[in-house]
Design an enzyme around this catalytic site. Structure first.
Site, short mmCIF file in Angstrom:
data_model
loop_
_atom_site.label_atom_id
_atom_site.label_comp_id
_atom_site.label_asym_id
_atom_site.label_seq_id
_atom_site.Cartn_x
_atom_site.Cartn_y
_atom_site.Cartn_z
N LYS A 20 -8.99 2.67 -6.95
CA LYS A 20 -9.41 3.50 -5.82
C LYS A 20 -10.88 3.83 -6.02
O LYS A 20 -11.24 4.52 -6.98
CB LYS A 20 -8.57 4.78 -5.75
N THR A 23 -12.95 7.58 -1.05
CA THR A 23 -12.07 8.58 -0.48
C THR A 23 -12.56 8.82 0.94
O THR A 23 -13.76 8.79 1.20
CB THR A 23 -12.03 9.88 -1.31
N GLU A 73 -9.19 1.86 -1.12
CA GLU A 73 -8.33 3.04 -1.27
C GLU A 73 -7.07 2.71 -2.07
O GLU A 73 -6.25 3.57 -2.32
CB GLU A 73 -7.91 3.58 0.11
#
Length: 103
Positions: A20, A23, A73
């Protein structure tokens, strides 16, 4: 002043694993600036789990989310759009915050 950012507990493993790297937040995400280092906090209890460095901050519309965003993500595009719609119902203007794991 200690700057931090909170993540849902279930997203922490993907951050720590380096999967990831972005955000997506509401438009208020613009308070984060490239070059800033932030403590990553577990949402449930505020525990510090890592440090990240912000590499970019960009505006985006919900309908412009794509497979590249989903990959960064660490989830499918369908799952990403569903999660964003649950967290920010009815909000079209979002902020993509790119980061790299420091520790």
């Amino acid at each position: 002043m200690n700057h931090s950012i909170r993540f849902y507990d279930n997203l922490i493993p993907a951050i720590l694993g380096g999967d990831k790297t972005i955000t997506i937040r509401s438009a208020s995400g613009y308070r984060y600036k490239p070059g800033s280092r932030l403590d990553v906090l577990r949402d449930s209890n505020g525990e510090r789990v890592a440090e990240i460095e912000i590499t970019a901050v960009e505006a985006i519309h919900f309908q412009d989310l794509n497979e590249s965003h989903a990959e960064r993500e660490a989830m499918s595009l369908t799952a990403l759009k569903k999660l964003i719609a649950e967290i920010y119902p009815g909000i079209d203007h979002l902020t993509v915050i790119s980061f790299k794991l420091i520790q």
